[in-house]
Design an enzyme around this catalytic site. Structure first.
Site, PDB file in Angstrom:
ATOM      1  N   ASP A 188      -8.531 -11.296   9.744  1.00  0.00           N
ATOM      2  CA  ASP A 188      -8.041  -9.920   9.643  1.00  0.00           C
ATOM      3  C   ASP A 188      -9.034  -8.820   9.996  1.00  0.00           C
ATOM      4  O   ASP A 188      -8.658  -7.846  10.618  1.00  0.00           O
ATOM      5  CB  ASP A 188      -7.525  -9.691   8.216  1.00  0.00           C
ATOM      6  CG  ASP A 188      -6.632  -8.476   8.104  1.00  0.00           C
ATOM      7  OD1 ASP A 188      -5.791  -8.264   8.996  1.00  0.00           O
ATOM      8  OD2 ASP A 188      -6.771  -7.727   7.133  1.00  0.00           O
ATOM      9  N   LYS A 238      -8.166  -2.925   1.559  1.00  0.00           N
ATOM     10  CA  LYS A 238      -8.126  -1.958   2.654  1.00  0.00           C
ATOM     11  C   LYS A 238      -9.009  -0.744   2.380  1.00  0.00           C
ATOM     12  O   LYS A 238      -9.397  -0.036   3.317  1.00  0.00           O
ATOM     13  CB  LYS A 238      -6.682  -1.528   2.914  1.00  0.00           C
ATOM     14  CG  LYS A 238      -5.830  -2.634   3.534  1.00  0.00           C
ATOM     15  CD  LYS A 238      -6.453  -3.236   4.790  1.00  0.00           C
ATOM     16  CE  LYS A 238      -5.520  -4.251   5.449  1.00  0.00           C
ATOM     17  NZ  LYS A 238      -6.158  -4.935   6.602  1.00  0.00           N
ATOM     18  N   ARG A 285       2.499 -12.248  -0.891  1.00  0.00           N
ATOM     19  CA  ARG A 285       1.159 -12.546  -0.364  1.00  0.00           C
ATOM     20  C   ARG A 285       0.482 -13.658  -1.157  1.00  0.00           C
ATOM     21  O   ARG A 285       0.828 -13.927  -2.308  1.00  0.00           O
ATOM     22  CB  ARG A 285       0.273 -11.294  -0.461  1.00  0.00           C
ATOM     23  CG  ARG A 285       0.722 -10.127   0.405  1.00  0.00           C
ATOM     24  CD  ARG A 285       0.165 -10.216   1.787  1.00  0.00           C
ATOM     25  NE  ARG A 285       0.520  -9.059   2.619  1.00  0.00           N
ATOM     26  CZ  ARG A 285      -0.071  -8.782   3.774  1.00  0.00           C
ATOM     27  NH1 ARG A 285      -1.041  -9.545   4.230  1.00  0.00           N
ATOM     28  NH2 ARG A 285       0.316  -7.740   4.483  1.00  0.00           N
ATOM     29  N   HIS A 289      -9.588  -4.545  13.534  1.00  0.00           N
ATOM     30  CA  HIS A 289      -8.489  -5.143  12.772  1.00  0.00           C
ATOM     31  C   HIS A 289      -7.941  -6.286  13.610  1.00  0.00           C
ATOM     32  O   HIS A 289      -7.030  -6.098  14.418  1.00  0.00           O
ATOM     33  CB  HIS A 289      -7.418  -4.089  12.493  1.00  0.00           C
ATOM     34  CG  HIS A 289      -6.400  -4.513  11.497  1.00  0.00           C
ATOM     35  ND1 HIS A 289      -5.136  -3.976  11.454  1.00  0.00           N
ATOM     36  CD2 HIS A 289      -6.448  -5.418  10.484  1.00  0.00           C
ATOM     37  CE1 HIS A 289      -4.447  -4.533  10.466  1.00  0.00           C
ATOM     38  NE2 HIS A 289      -5.225  -5.404   9.867  1.00  0.00           N
ATOM     39  N   SER A 344       2.143  -6.615  13.228  1.00  0.00           N
ATOM     40  CA  SER A 344       2.993  -7.595  12.575  1.00  0.00           C
ATOM     41  C   SER A 344       4.100  -8.079  13.518  1.00  0.00           C
ATOM     42  O   SER A 344       4.744  -7.275  14.197  1.00  0.00           O
ATOM     43  CB  SER A 344       3.622  -6.975  11.324  1.00  0.00           C
ATOM     44  OG  SER A 344       4.458  -7.900  10.669  1.00  0.00           O
ATOM     45  N   LYS A 357      -0.220 -12.910  15.845  1.00  0.00           N
ATOM     46  CA  LYS A 357      -1.684 -12.913  15.671  1.00  0.00           C
ATOM     47  C   LYS A 357      -2.152 -14.084  14.809  1.00  0.00           C
ATOM     48  O   LYS A 357      -3.075 -14.810  15.195  1.00  0.00           O
ATOM     49  CB  LYS A 357      -2.123 -11.583  15.050  1.00  0.00           C
ATOM     50  CG  LYS A 357      -3.616 -11.471  14.738  1.00  0.00           C
ATOM     51  CD  LYS A 357      -4.019 -10.029  14.444  1.00  0.00           C
ATOM     52  CE  LYS A 357      -3.367  -9.475  13.205  1.00  0.00           C
ATOM     53  NZ  LYS A 357      -4.128  -9.776  11.972  1.00  0.00           N
ATOM     54  N   THR A 358      -1.521 -14.266  13.656  1.00  0.00           N
ATOM     55  CA  THR A 358      -1.930 -15.353  12.765  1.00  0.00           C
ATOM     56  C   THR A 358      -1.618 -16.706  13.381  1.00  0.00           C
ATOM     57  O   THR A 358      -2.451 -17.617  13.393  1.00  0.00           O
ATOM     58  CB  THR A 358      -1.220 -15.213  11.404  1.00  0.00           C
ATOM     59  OG1 THR A 358      -1.575 -13.956  10.827  1.00  0.00           O
ATOM     60  CG2 THR A 358      -1.634 -16.331  10.465  1.00  0.00           C
ATOM     61  N   ARG A 365       0.835  -1.196   0.000  1.00  0.00           N
ATOM     62  CA  ARG A 365       0.000   0.000   0.000  1.00  0.00           C
ATOM     63  C   ARG A 365       0.878   1.257   0.000  1.00  0.00           C
ATOM     64  O   ARG A 365       2.026   1.227   0.419  1.00  0.00           O
ATOM     65  CB  ARG A 365      -0.911   0.025   1.226  1.00  0.00           C
ATOM     66  CG  ARG A 365      -2.003  -1.030   1.235  1.00  0.00           C
ATOM     67  CD  ARG A 365      -2.854  -0.935   2.499  1.00  0.00           C
ATOM     68  NE  ARG A 365      -2.036  -1.055   3.700  1.00  0.00           N
ATOM     69  CZ  ARG A 365      -1.639  -0.055   4.459  1.00  0.00           C
ATOM     70  NH1 ARG A 365      -1.979   1.189   4.147  1.00  0.00           N
ATOM     71  NH2 ARG A 365      -0.900  -0.260   5.534  1.00  0.00           N
TER      72      ARG A 365
END
Length: 538
Positions: A259, A202, A324, A222, A240, A244-245, A61
């Site tokens: 997410d 996003k 990704r 989020h 990051s 979390k994942t 982004r």
């Protein structure tokens, strides 16, 4: 103009100003779109069966080129500044006309989809893209209507992504040739000059972060979310590198989403219908669910092959570290569909504290929950980014500052309201970082211990144990936890030099307070009372 595929017969792209396109392909199957990508030379199939594409100049982004149109709807409600940059309404109209003129004579791809798995908040989206791979992305990331729904559904929002259109800042009012502009009055997201699909994802997240809290009393978040066999919902916030994942991917719990979620009066629901997972250093051993989801229908972005093969080299980051893969959520075996569950029983704020100050787990009061939610703290360590030679603090409001159209206190106060209305919810601050000293002295808390801590919290095994309070931060931590050594639960006890711990604790607390100065004028007393207590030197 010819329009092909499954669509609402009462609608044409001409109504969007696209009167002279060569062809409009509506809701093609993924197989048809893959064929289009390969024929156009925009990508190729890997030995997994997934499609691999290169997004071009931009592999992430571009926050400085994200704008919101300032008008009667947004002027007094949006949190304007370096996150939300104003764009003139007349300039938007002129730029929109230039983009539609650019698309004249070109083939375009139209995708009908929607956001929000709770039907009460469903947002129908029509995505028009210049490239077929962007249409695959939209199919994978958003929720997919049935063929019957497509023939009758009306759009709520339009996303128009013209990756090949280059803006002229002098004419168009942009910063440079690429842009992503949200117009809340016209309900259009206009994207140009970039092929990076994350701008599409996003863009809608930013829209929901405005609409749901501002108009629907729904907290947009989020975060990842999962649900246990006893229908207990848990949500995980974290920047990051905090886990979390990894920590939300539990084979014993169903995945609601990875997410973006909303929290209504009685549900937690996924905004999306897919996952956009990082691929850097991916392996079957470390992330089996993601690895197994990379098959036909999945879209890989900016990865590289081993030379002379179509086998993906996930360790190769020559294009970007932000490699990704986008895939539908049902590519994950334990995904919950529809992705809706009850209100959370446990909320986890994950932080990687490289200073070794915060406990492995703390139970937060409502005030502390709001304060730490706004703070959104973690730390980066040496080696993670060029120029970082020692731990540095990172704060991202609500664990997603870049996507907040409203002031962060709006989201925090809505969180506090929901916690006050549901007294049985437990909020935990979990440190997945260092113990026994800062980075370079102490050691990182073992993943096995963090998993055991999360499991104990989920199973209610911390509800009746004794808690003690950490000075300065005022955090309550348990003195015992199943399958975790008791000596690591009190961070100060793990430091050989207690004075050094006190100094580091005071230093980190001062960083929290300094960061919070930008929000203090909007924060209520309960939030401010939860701040760390920094000693004032006379």
């Amino acid at each position: 103009m010819n329009e092909y595929g499954l669509r609402n017969p009462n609608f044409s792209v001409a109504e969007l100003g696209l009167k002279n396109v060569a062809a409009a392909y509506w809701n093609l199957t993924v197989a048809e779109l893959v064929e289009e990508v390969v024929i156009r030379g925009e990508g190729e199939l890997t030995d997994f069966g997934a499609l691999a594409v290169d997004t071009g100049e931009f592999t992430g982004r571009s926050p400085k080129d994200k704008f919101i149109v300032a008008d009667k709807e947004t002027e007094n409600s949006v949190w304007w500044g370096d996150i939300n940059i104003k764009f003139d309404a007349d300039k938007f109209d002129a730029l929109y006309n230039r983009v539609t003129a650019y698309l004249s004579g070109k083939e375009i791809y139209v995708r009908d989809c929607y956001a929000c798995a709770d039907p009460r908040y469903r947002l129908n989206i029509r995505v028009i893209t210049e490239s077929p791979y962007q249409s695959i992305f939209s199919n994978n990331l958003f929720l997919r209507p049935t063929p019957e729904e497509i023939t009758t559904m009306e759009k709520d929002w339009v996303i128009m992504a013209a990756s090949g259109f280059m803006a002229d800042p002098k004419i168009d009012g942009t910063r440079q040739h690429n842009f992503a502009i949200v117009n809340f009055t016209k309900k259009i997201i206009l994207i140009g000059g970039t092929g990076y699909t994350g701008e599409i994802k996003k863009g809608i997240f930013s829209v929901l972060n405005y609409i749901l809290p501002h108009h629907k009393n729904v907290l947009s978040m989020h975060c990842s979310a999962n649900i246990g066999k006893n229908n207990d919902t848990a949500i995980f916030f974290g920047l990051s590198g905090t886990g979390k994942t990894t920590l939300s991917a539990d084979p014993n719990r169903g995945l609601i989403g990875d997410d973006e979620h909303g929290w209504s009066d009685n549900t937690v629901f996924n905004f999306e219908g897919g996952c956009y997972a990082k691929c850097v250093n991916l392996s079957k051993e470390k992330e089996p669910q993601i690895y197994q989801a990379i098959r036909f229908g999945a879209l890989l972005e900016n990865t590289e092959f081993f030379e002379g093969t179509t086998r993906v080299d996930f360790d190769n980051i020559s294009k970007t570290e932000n490699t990704r893969v986008a895939y539908p959520i049902h590519f994950i075996d334990n995904a919950v569909e529809p992705s809706v569950a009850g209100i959370p029983k446990n909320i986890f704020f994950l932080t990687c504290d490289a200073f070794g100050v915060l406990p492995p787990i703390s139970r937060l009061t409502t005030g502390q929950a709001m304060y730490h939610f706004i703070s959104g703290y973690t730390a980066k360590v040496a080696g993670t980014e060029v120029g970082i030679t020692e731990p540095t603090t990172t704060f991202s409001a609500c664990f997603g500052k870049a996507f907040l159209p409203l002031h962060p206190t709006k989201y925090a106060e809505l969180l506090g309201k929901k916690l006050s209305e549901n007294k049985n919810i437990r909020v935990w601050l979990v440190n997945t970082g260092w113990s026994g000293g800062s980075y370079g002295v102490g050691s990182r808390i073992k993943l096995a211990y963090t998993r055991a801590i999360i499991t104990a919290a989920l199973n209610g095994e911390l509800d009746n144990v004794k808690f003690e309070t950490l000075p300065v931060f005022g955090l309550q931590y348990p003195v015992s936890c199943p399958n975790v050594p008791a000596e690591i639960l009190n961070p100060k006890a793990t430091w050989a030099d207690k004075i050094a711990f006190d100094n580091k604790s005071a230093d980190l607390a001062a960083k929290f307070v300094k960061n919070f100065e930008q929000y203090a004028s909007h924060a209520n007393k309960e939030i401010m009372d939860a701040a760390p207590k920094v000693a004032v030197v006379a």
